[in-house]
Design an enzyme around this catalytic site. Structure first.
Site, PDB file in Angstrom:
ATOM      1  N   GLU A  34       0.873  -1.162   0.000  1.00  0.00           N
ATOM      2  CA  GLU A  34       0.000   0.000   0.000  1.00  0.00           C
ATOM      3  C   GLU A  34       0.919   1.223   0.000  1.00  0.00           C
ATOM      4  OE1 GLU A  34      -3.428   2.075   2.769  1.00  0.00           O
ATOM      5  OE2 GLU A  34      -2.696   0.087   3.297  1.00  0.00           O
ATOM      6  N   ARG A 259       4.610 -12.442  10.224  1.00  0.00           N
ATOM      7  CA  ARG A 259       5.346 -11.240   9.858  1.00  0.00           C
ATOM      8  C   ARG A 259       6.640 -11.159  10.647  1.00  0.00           C
ATOM      9  NH1 ARG A 259       3.125  -5.964   9.660  1.00  0.00           N
ATOM     10  NH2 ARG A 259       1.321  -6.816   8.643  1.00  0.00           N
ATOM     11  N   LYS A 269       4.124   1.116   9.490  1.00  0.00           N
ATOM     12  CA  LYS A 269       4.343   2.360   8.738  1.00  0.00           C
ATOM     13  C   LYS A 269       3.760   3.556   9.483  1.00  0.00           C
ATOM     14  CE  LYS A 269       2.836   0.357   4.987  1.00  0.00           C
ATOM     15  NZ  LYS A 269       2.381   0.037   3.630  1.00  0.00           N
TER      16      LYS A 269
HETATM   17  P1  ATP Z   1       2.623  -2.064   8.133  1.00  0.00           P
HETATM   18  O1  ATP Z   1       1.750  -2.744   9.138  1.00  0.00           O
HETATM   19  O2  ATP Z   1       4.059  -2.087   8.469  1.00  0.00           O
HETATM   20  O3  ATP Z   1       2.150  -0.724   7.768  1.00  0.00           O
HETATM   21  P2  ATP Z   1       1.322  -3.345   5.984  1.00  0.00           P
HETATM   22  O4  ATP Z   1       1.050  -4.785   6.094  1.00  0.00           O
HETATM   23  O5  ATP Z   1       0.190  -2.418   6.191  1.00  0.00           O
HETATM   24  O6  ATP Z   1       2.557  -2.988   6.875  1.00  0.00           O
HETATM   25  P3  ATP Z   1       1.493  -3.309   3.156  1.00  0.00           P
HETATM   26  O7  ATP Z   1       2.007  -2.226   2.289  1.00  0.00           O
HETATM   27  O8  ATP Z   1       0.035  -3.584   3.168  1.00  0.00           O
HETATM   28  O9  ATP Z   1       1.975  -2.986   4.625  1.00  0.00           O
HETATM   29  O10 ATP Z   1       2.292  -4.653   2.919  1.00  0.00           O
HETATM   30  C1  ATP Z   1       2.722  -5.134   1.695  1.00  0.00           C
HETATM   31  C2  ATP Z   1       3.109  -6.570   1.854  1.00  0.00           C
HETATM   32  O11 ATP Z   1       4.175  -6.700   2.780  1.00  0.00           O
HETATM   33  C3  ATP Z   1       1.947  -7.377   2.408  1.00  0.00           C
HETATM   34  O12 ATP Z   1       1.864  -8.580   1.697  1.00  0.00           O
HETATM   35  C4  ATP Z   1       2.328  -7.601   3.844  1.00  0.00           C
HETATM   36  O13 ATP Z   1       1.795  -8.789   4.330  1.00  0.00           O
HETATM   37  C5  ATP Z   1       3.846  -7.632   3.780  1.00  0.00           C
HETATM   38  N1  ATP Z   1       4.414  -7.217   5.069  1.00  0.00           N
HETATM   39  C6  ATP Z   1       4.203  -6.065   5.723  1.00  0.00           C
HETATM   40  N2  ATP Z   1       4.848  -6.048   6.899  1.00  0.00           N
HETATM   41  C7  ATP Z   1       5.516  -7.229   6.997  1.00  0.00           C
HETATM   42  C8  ATP Z   1       6.368  -7.825   7.977  1.00  0.00           C
HETATM   43  N3  ATP Z   1       6.687  -7.197   9.103  1.00  0.00           N
HETATM   44  N4  ATP Z   1       6.866  -9.044   7.721  1.00  0.00           N
HETATM   45  C9  ATP Z   1       6.569  -9.681   6.577  1.00  0.00           C
HETATM   46  N5  ATP Z   1       5.777  -9.191   5.617  1.00  0.00           N
HETATM   47  C10 ATP Z   1       5.241  -7.975   5.816  1.00  0.00           C
HETATM   48 MG    MG Z   2      -1.608  -2.751   4.893  1.00  0.00          MG
END
Ligand code: ATP
Ligand code: MG
Length: 559
Positions: A34, A259, A269
């Site tokens: 995202e 994760r 983020k």
């Molecule tokens: P955050 O919670 O850090 O904002 P998010 O999951 O909202 O992260 P996205 O941009 O939606 O961030 O994530 C893109 C991809 O990266 C998704 O498939 C998500 O599952 C993966 N991802 C995000 N954070 C992690 C993590 N800590 N470990 C492994 N994969 C991750």
């Molecule tokens: Mg997300």
């Protein structure tokens, strides 16, 4: 890129089975960020996993921006994400997509569900919807609008699209089961109204799809076979499957993994944005940030991050990985690659009183003992030198093998010297050492005289001055979010950045360019800061010390 190693884990087991049974003919994954922030090391793990699986199976991996939420997303993030993935060494080729590319198709799919009697326009407020949704222990209640006719729903949905309703006036919901034990199946919202322009579709839309509605269908449209996501989506899998089954379209398999959590940092983020906006750090790419751009600016190599991701593997349960493991992967890589240099961070002057005034020698130094092909270089030596302040002690403990009054030490690549006199200022601070050198002990000359300690140095007349930034962990506690009573920012380490001015560096470092990496002998790995470099200033970031605590950690974490 290096040879593709066959990795085996619970995900490859599932994929192998799918291929063997003919569920899919090939492997097609995607990385779906995202664009609401910069990528962090957790995303790096997901990138390595998705692109890595595609590579391992001779398949493909798409980059898809999950840009369904118009309010939070910015172009700056899109660009940084692309840059970071490329830097990590992965290539989406011509498969760069946006969920917003599918807004038209998603709209048509929604109409299809309405026609099947599987979706309806609900005119309850968000609060009422929430209230009727129930809880894990209390079943939900059906909305009074749940049984609107297909015709009425089609008419209302079109009106929603045409902007005839205000935000919150109505939503489109899937018609599933208000008493399902899985709350995600209690008639989840598919579309909400937002009179907000979108970074790509402009003012075309005022209804925007929810994540669960957009994601699986986007996967399907792209022909994804394995949709890999993090564990919090496990409960969403039945909904993911329900939409695809109802639409009768290509059906990817969703697989969840744990994760990555890293000690002494935060990874969300939203939290990282708080640090940036509150001025706690110097932007998303501050070298203390766990972002990919921060790690890059700090001096990490893409290989070290990829090796780290491989090493931690994939798990089905959440764990906290010690940040020391990331540093271990870095040292392992830089030890092979980094050019050695001598630098003195806290200089103490020494004068060799028996060395001819005005004389300069060029001594030979090895560029990298791990890699003879990197050759040798000349290091200028003269009567006046700088050594590290901590390499001299006036009143040392017994096992101090560096310089002390009347004591001897070897200068790396040079001679054995002896401390003859300690010069102090009026306040009693040591300001200079007067030493003699033994001309018979030149390194490489076959001299057999030995002393216990060897220290680094730079020639005072040739050294150049630069600033060096030392970094420590950004937080003082392993898990800054563990304490629910206190804000995570209260745990910021006040000493996480120390700026040293007036450091004395070996002359060739004058020509170093943004991002160049070195090992300063005995001190650690350093990298030219790219942000300062752009402003015309040479600053060296300490990427990591040489100290290696990995053995202990490996034992503790059983890796
Ligand atoms: P955050 O919670 O850090 O904002 P998010 O999951 O909202 O992260 P996205 O941009 O939606 O961030 O994530 C893109 C991809 O990266 C998704 O498939 C998500 O599952 C993966 N991802 C995000 N954070 C992690 C993590 N800590 N470990 C492994 N994969 C991750
Ligand atoms: Mg997300």
């Amino acid at each position: 890129m290096e040879e593709i190693k066959k990795k085996e884990n619970f995900i490859t087991e599932i994929i192998d089975k799918d291929l063997a049974e003919g569920r899919y003919a090939k492997v097609h994954t995607r990385f779906p960020p995202e664009p609401n922030g910069y990528l962090h090391i957790g995303h790096a793990k997901s990138i390595c996993l998705n692109f890595g699986l595609a590579e391992q199976y001779g398949g493909k991996c798409n980059l898809r921006f999950d840009d369904t939420n118009p309010a939070k997303e910015e172009e700056e993030y899109v660009e940084s994400i692309k840059e970071d993935i490329k830097w990590l060494g992965f290539d989406w080729e011509d498969r760069l997509y946006y969920a917003s590319d599918y807004f038209d198709i998603l709209y048509d799919y929604a109409v299809k569900l309405i026609k099947k009697g599987k979706a309806y326009v609900d005119s309850l407020s968000y609060e009422e919807i929430k209230e009727l949704r129930g809880t894990p222990t209390r079943p939900g209640k059906e909305s009074p609008y749940r049984n609107r006719s297909v015709e009425e729903n089609l008419k209302l949905f079109e009106k929603m699209k045409n902007g005839e309703f205000k935000e919150g006036e109505c939503v489109l919901r899937a018609k599933i089961d208000m008493s399902s034990p899985n709350l995600n199946l209690r008639d989840p919202i598919m579309y909400r109204i937002k009179h907000v322009p979108h970074h790509r579709t402009g003012n075309k839309w005022c209804i925007y799809p929810m994540y669960d509605w957009a994601h699986g269908q986007s996967d399907s449209i792209e022909g994804i076979t394995h949709s890999i996501c993090t564990l919090e989506f496990e409960n969403h899998r039945p909904l993911y499957n329900w939409f695809l089954e109802q639409l009768e379209i290509h059906h990817p398999r969703q697989i969840e993994f744990a994760r990555l959590n890293l000690s002494y940092t935060v990874m969300s983020k939203r939290k990282l944005l708080e640090l940036v906006e509150g001025g706690y750090v110097d932007g998303w790419d501050d070298p203390r940030m766990p972002t990919i751009s921060g790690l890059r600016r700090r001096g990490f190599t893409p290989e070290s991050i990829r090796n780290f991701a491989d090493r931690i593997g994939v798990a089905k349960r959440d764990t906290m990985i010690d940040v020391a493991l990331l540093e271990f992967s870095l040292r392992e890589d830089l030890n092979k690659k980094a050019q050695r240099a001598m630098a003195v961070l806290n200089p103490l002057k020494i004068t060799l009183i028996n060395y001819p005034e005005g004389k300069t020698e060029e001594l030979e130094a090895v560029n990298n003992p791990e890699d003879p092909s990197m050759g040798r270089r000349k290091v200028p030596f003269g009567r006046e030198l700088f050594i590290e302040r901590t390499d001299f002690m006036e009143d040392p403990p017994k096992k101090f093998f560096r310089l002390k009054p009347g004591g001897e030490v070897r200068l790396r690549y040079a001679y054995i010297i002896k401390c003859e006199e300690v010069v102090k200022d009026s306040e009693g601070n040591v300001v200079e050492l007067k030493c003699t050198y033994d001309p018979e002990t030149k390194s490489g000359s076959g001299s057999t005289r030995k002393v216990k300690g060897t220290i680094h140095w730079v020639s005072a007349n040739h050294a150049f001055e630069a600033e060096v930034h030392l970094y420590d962990r950004l937080f003082t506690v392993e898990d800054p979010l563990a304490d629910k009573e206190r804000d995570f920012k209260e745990f910021i380490n006040p000493n996480s950045l120390v700026k040293l001015k007036g450091c004395k560096l070996e002359p060739f470092l004058k020509n170093a360019k943004a991002g160049d990496r070195f090992q300063f002998e005995r001190l650690g790995y350093f990298c030219v800061d790219s942000k300062y470099f752009k402003k015309g200033k040479l600053v060296f970031n300490r990427t990591a010390t040489l100290r290696d605590t990995w053995a202990k950690i490996a034992k503790k974490q059983n890796l």
